[in-house]
Design a protein around this motif. Sequence first.
Motif, PDB file in Angstrom:
ATOM      1  N   GLU A 187       3.796   2.746  28.576  1.00 47.58           N
ATOM      2  CA  GLU A 187       3.093   2.788  27.158  1.00 47.58           C
ATOM      3  C   GLU A 187       2.344   4.245  27.210  1.00 47.58           C
ATOM      4  O   GLU A 187       1.964   4.672  28.170  1.00 47.58           O
ATOM      5  CB  GLU A 187       2.017   1.923  27.073  1.00 47.58           C
ATOM      6  CG  GLU A 187       2.683   0.467  27.042  1.00 47.58           C
ATOM      7  CD  GLU A 187       3.582   0.196  25.787  1.00 47.58           C
ATOM      8  OE1 GLU A 187       3.378   0.953  24.863  1.00 47.58           O
ATOM      9  OE2 GLU A 187       4.071  -0.764  25.751  1.00 47.58           O
ATOM     10  N   HIS A 188       2.673   4.982  25.999  1.00 43.06           N
ATOM     11  CA  HIS A 188       2.328   6.217  25.952  1.00 43.06           C
ATOM     12  C   HIS A 188       1.922   6.146  24.195  1.00 43.06           C
ATOM     13  O   HIS A 188       2.527   5.731  23.240  1.00 43.06           O
ATOM     14  CB  HIS A 188       3.076   7.456  26.196  1.00 43.06           C
ATOM     15  CG  HIS A 188       4.555   7.160  25.577  1.00 43.06           C
ATOM     16  ND1 HIS A 188       5.503   6.677  26.483  1.00 43.06           N
ATOM     17  CD2 HIS A 188       5.181   7.477  24.415  1.00 43.06           C
ATOM     18  CE1 HIS A 188       6.570   6.645  25.765  1.00 43.06           C
ATOM     19  NE2 HIS A 188       6.175   6.782  24.770  1.00 43.06           N
ATOM     20  N   ALA A 189       0.567   6.842  24.059  1.00 46.72           N
ATOM     21  CA  ALA A 189      -0.163   7.132  22.552  1.00 46.72           C
ATOM     22  C   ALA A 189       1.164   8.082  21.585  1.00 46.72           C
ATOM     23  O   ALA A 189       1.270   7.847  20.593  1.00 46.72           O
ATOM     24  CB  ALA A 189      -1.344   7.489  22.513  1.00 46.72           C
ATOM     25  N   GLU A 190       1.513   8.973  22.406  1.00 49.73           N
ATOM     26  CA  GLU A 190       2.504   9.925  21.915  1.00 49.73           C
ATOM     27  C   GLU A 190       3.534  10.621  22.886  1.00 49.73           C
ATOM     28  O   GLU A 190       3.046  10.983  24.071  1.00 49.73           O
ATOM     29  CB  GLU A 190       1.525  11.329  21.472  1.00 49.73           C
ATOM     30  CG  GLU A 190       2.586  12.108  20.438  1.00 49.73           C
ATOM     31  CD  GLU A 190       1.605  13.376  20.076  1.00 49.73           C
ATOM     32  OE1 GLU A 190       2.041  14.181  19.273  1.00 49.73           O
ATOM     33  OE2 GLU A 190       0.300  13.300  20.110  1.00 49.73           O
ATOM     34  N   GLU A 247      11.654   7.750  16.470  1.00 50.17           N
ATOM     35  CA  GLU A 247      10.559   8.491  16.334  1.00 50.17           C
ATOM     36  C   GLU A 247      11.113  10.157  16.476  1.00 50.17           C
ATOM     37  O   GLU A 247      10.697  10.716  15.608  1.00 50.17           O
ATOM     38  CB  GLU A 247       9.319   8.291  17.206  1.00 50.17           C
ATOM     39  CG  GLU A 247       8.180   9.093  17.003  1.00 50.17           C
ATOM     40  CD  GLU A 247       6.976   8.787  18.012  1.00 50.17           C
ATOM     41  OE1 GLU A 247       6.050   9.679  18.227  1.00 50.17           O
ATOM     42  OE2 GLU A 247       7.116   7.883  18.667  1.00 50.17           O
ATOM     43  N   ASP A 272      11.236   4.937  20.483  1.00 49.52           N
ATOM     44  CA  ASP A 272      10.891   6.356  20.839  1.00 49.52           C
ATOM     45  C   ASP A 272      11.940   7.352  20.335  1.00 49.52           C
ATOM     46  O   ASP A 272      11.767   8.626  19.563  1.00 49.52           O
ATOM     47  CB  ASP A 272      10.817   6.537  22.374  1.00 49.52           C
ATOM     48  CG  ASP A 272       9.413   6.381  22.998  1.00 49.52           C
ATOM     49  OD1 ASP A 272       8.520   6.102  22.145  1.00 49.52           O
ATOM     50  OD2 ASP A 272       9.329   5.822  24.264  1.00 49.52           O
ATOM     51  N   SER A 305       6.021  13.567  29.075  1.00 46.16           N
ATOM     52  CA  SER A 305       5.658  11.961  28.934  1.00 46.16           C
ATOM     53  C   SER A 305       6.570  11.236  29.956  1.00 46.16           C
ATOM     54  O   SER A 305       7.909  11.385  30.070  1.00 46.16           O
ATOM     55  CB  SER A 305       5.652  11.235  27.560  1.00 46.16           C
ATOM     56  OG  SER A 305       4.620  11.798  26.632  1.00 46.16           O
ATOM     57  N   THR A 353       5.600  13.427  24.563  1.00 47.24           N
ATOM     58  CA  THR A 353       5.436  14.444  24.614  1.00 47.24           C
ATOM     59  C   THR A 353       6.731  15.126  25.705  1.00 47.24           C
ATOM     60  O   THR A 353       7.255  14.197  26.082  1.00 47.24           O
ATOM     61  CB  THR A 353       4.009  15.070  25.206  1.00 47.24           C
ATOM     62  OG1 THR A 353       3.836  14.552  26.648  1.00 47.24           O
ATOM     63  CG2 THR A 353       2.819  14.585  24.428  1.00 47.24           C
TER      64      THR A 353
END
Length: 366
Positions: free
Chosen positions: A122-125, A204, A201, A130, A127
């Motif tokens: 899990e990652h907020a944003e 996005e 992802d 990431s 990059t």
Amino acid sequence: MIHGLRAVVRPLRPRGGVPYEYDTTRDPSTSSAVVDCAIYRDGKRCGEQVGPAEAMRRVRAEGGFAWIGLHEPTEREFSGIAQEFGLHPLAVEDAVHAHQRPKLERYDDTLFTVFKTIHYVEHAELTATSEVVETGEVMCFTGPDFIITVRHGGQGSLRALRHRLQDDPELLAKGPSAVLHAIADQVVDGYIAVADAVQDDIDEVEIDVFSAPSKGSSRGGDAGRIYQLKREVLEFKRAVTPLMRPMQQLSERPMRLVDPDIQKYFRDVADHLARVHEQVVSFDDLLNSILQANLAQASVAQNEDMRKITSWAAIFAVPTMIAGIYGMNFKYMPELGWKYGYPTVMLVTVVICVAIHRGFKRNGWL
């Protein structure tokens, strides 16, 4: 673990959570890597947790099968169990050192299966650095009356799976192949969940690439994120693709160690794996297309910048040229002695510059 001949007493916790203790000198195959060891007969767990050697003795004497779970055993810790169950040295070496491709191999009366587990991080944003997926491994030694699972990595715990199978005695009564199927099913279900998360992802990134860039933003960050996603998808692909053939063999080829009724369930797992494989391949193709589109957009943006620079350079070239001509200091030059010469030249310069600016503006260069 056992140091020399010294007795080591180690608490073990069965499903109920009550600790049991036993002397490992009475069971040299036991090690600190053993997570759980139990005997199953008629689909039900028989008594408390026991040592691997004791479990094998009771299974051979009374029937049923033993399920031994280990987590990252060392060569020394696994050697006793390998000797007790007659495991092939090559398979034992693979199980201890890990970092193996998914595969299915047969050694005498034992099937050795390697699964790669995938966990979504899990990652907020997202990059350019990431971590998207995290991998682990589960190896299974399946025999006629035992199954040994060796797990590597922090993910892919089989504790909940063991409890779930114990709640389904009819399925567990099918023997070790039922456990092997349940592990394969859990691994592939994990692939499906990760594939859905990775799809989000990619969606996005795709939206960000094809949306209008904000003022002063750069496409270089998008390229970094896309490349990082490609690396993570490649890791995912390395887990899924090699597993296709083992699942096909387990679902189609008759095997003495696999119950015919369980083989039907392997077909369902193989179908799910094929769907995940198609998704992963499409992810790679889609990311290639997004990366190419991103690079094309960056090239277009650079061309636009160059056109603007060229346009302004052309506009400023007019006054520079006129100033250069009248700065040559010749005595006989037109309008040098005329009263309105200077304002006329300035007016002509402005008119020419405005005309060039309008022309570039009309053509979309400015």
